[in-house]
Design a protein around this motif. Sequence first.
Motif, PDB file in Angstrom:
ATOM      1  N   LYS A   1     -12.098  -4.705   2.823  1.00  0.00           N
ATOM      2  CA  LYS A   1     -11.242  -4.924   1.649  1.00  0.00           C
ATOM      3  C   LYS A   1     -10.739  -6.363   1.638  1.00  0.00           C
ATOM      4  O   LYS A   1     -10.515  -6.937   0.596  1.00  0.00           O
TER       5      LYS A   1
ATOM      6  N   GLU B   1     -11.483  -0.167   4.062  1.00  0.00           N
ATOM      7  CA  GLU B   1     -11.258   1.071   3.322  1.00  0.00           C
ATOM      8  C   GLU B   1     -12.542   1.883   3.378  1.00  0.00           C
ATOM      9  O   GLU B   1     -13.604   1.369   3.760  1.00  0.00           O
TER      10      GLU B   1
ATOM     11  N   SER C   1      -8.545   9.303   0.832  1.00  0.00           N
ATOM     12  CA  SER C   1      -9.578   8.599   0.073  1.00  0.00           C
ATOM     13  C   SER C   1      -9.232   7.136  -0.198  1.00  0.00           C
ATOM     14  O   SER C   1     -10.119   6.294  -0.337  1.00  0.00           O
ATOM     15  N   ASP C   2      -7.935   6.827  -0.271  1.00  0.00           N
ATOM     16  CA  ASP C   2      -7.516   5.445  -0.532  1.00  0.00           C
ATOM     17  C   ASP C   2      -6.860   4.800   0.690  1.00  0.00           C
ATOM     18  O   ASP C   2      -6.166   3.785   0.578  1.00  0.00           O
TER      19      ASP C   2
ATOM     20  N   ALA D   1     -15.682   7.839  -0.039  1.00  0.00           N
ATOM     21  CA  ALA D   1     -14.435   8.202  -0.714  1.00  0.00           C
ATOM     22  C   ALA D   1     -14.697   9.151  -1.882  1.00  0.00           C
ATOM     23  O   ALA D   1     -13.942  10.082  -2.131  1.00  0.00           O
TER      24      ALA D   1
ATOM     25  N   LYS E   1     -17.365   3.461  -0.881  1.00  0.00           N
ATOM     26  CA  LYS E   1     -17.250   4.196  -2.144  1.00  0.00           C
ATOM     27  C   LYS E   1     -17.935   5.557  -2.081  1.00  0.00           C
ATOM     28  O   LYS E   1     -17.402   6.554  -2.560  1.00  0.00           O
TER      29      LYS E   1
ATOM     30  N   CYS F   1       1.519   5.166  -2.293  1.00  0.00           N
ATOM     31  CA  CYS F   1       1.078   6.420  -1.675  1.00  0.00           C
ATOM     32  C   CYS F   1       2.017   7.574  -2.020  1.00  0.00           C
ATOM     33  O   CYS F   1       3.216   7.374  -2.235  1.00  0.00           O
TER      34      CYS F   1
ATOM     35  N   HIS G   1       0.825  -1.212   0.000  1.00  0.00           N
ATOM     36  CA  HIS G   1       0.000   0.000   0.000  1.00  0.00           C
ATOM     37  C   HIS G   1       0.862   1.266   0.000  1.00  0.00           C
ATOM     38  O   HIS G   1       0.619   2.188  -0.790  1.00  0.00           O
TER      39      HIS G   1
END
Length: 295
Positions: free
Chosen positions: A269, A275, A247-248, A281, A278, A106, A102
């Motif tokens: 997830k 997470e 957002s992620d 986010a 939708k 980023c 991850h």
Amino acid sequence: MTERLKSESSKEFNFNSRDFDRVRELIYKRAGISLADSKQEMVYSRLARRLRATGLTSFTEYLNRLEGDHDSQEWEAFTNALTTNLTSFFREEHHFPILAEHVKKCATPVSIWCSASSTGEEPYSIAMTLCEAFGTMRPPAQIIATDIDTNVLNTAAKGVYNADRIEKLSQERVRKFFLKGKGAQEGLVRVRQELRDLITFKQLNLLADSWPVSGEFDAIFCRNVMIYFDKPTQGKILKKFAPLMKSDALLFAGHSENFLYVTDELKLKGKTVYELAKSRAASRPSVSHLHKGSL
């Protein structure tokens, strides 16, 4: 029944169900911790030490003083006594490769919040993962590690552990990230300074109205602490996490924690990793347009 009465009468201090109920109410209001009926012996054992330390002779006297004096130091000691701190390096190991992949995607600097850091093994495991992911002992990252218990935070900040705490780590990790004590420090290890420099330790009560953290995080670790809270408290905390997540961003939970029916802010997830939903986010502005508060 006779055996139980005999056992209770042999205790140093009288501790009845009314005392236990008062303790349960106080620690719930203070820290959101819900104590099960089965925890009565544990509570007696841990708080009996506070009675000895304060020179008081009964739980009624101790609890009256706690409620009446608003002694911040004793409230801190009371909370510390009832906080369970079970942790280890790379506990629930499957999370760390997910974190490594991850953070590589980023924008830097990466920011991570470890919200129940205990004695430090978890944030230091995060720091080691970042070093490995970026291939340097000084990765472009910041970690804030918080806990309600000031005693464990002091231990964490020092970064000194008994050598048996790292027995399960690979020799490569031991060599790269730890210094072994010699002489009077034989049998101890210390986390290298580069890892300690990545982490800021702060006291934080997840139940507080405001938290001493700001900005947005690429990942939040909140593992094996929600199990001590009831569902309404969990929902309240998770709702406050959402605005602090990019957002992620990812939220890492403990293996026995399930947030699917607690909040609509998050979605699963996989492998106890969450997470933002939708809809949540999508409503967020891009990170480049957001004010990045300092840790």
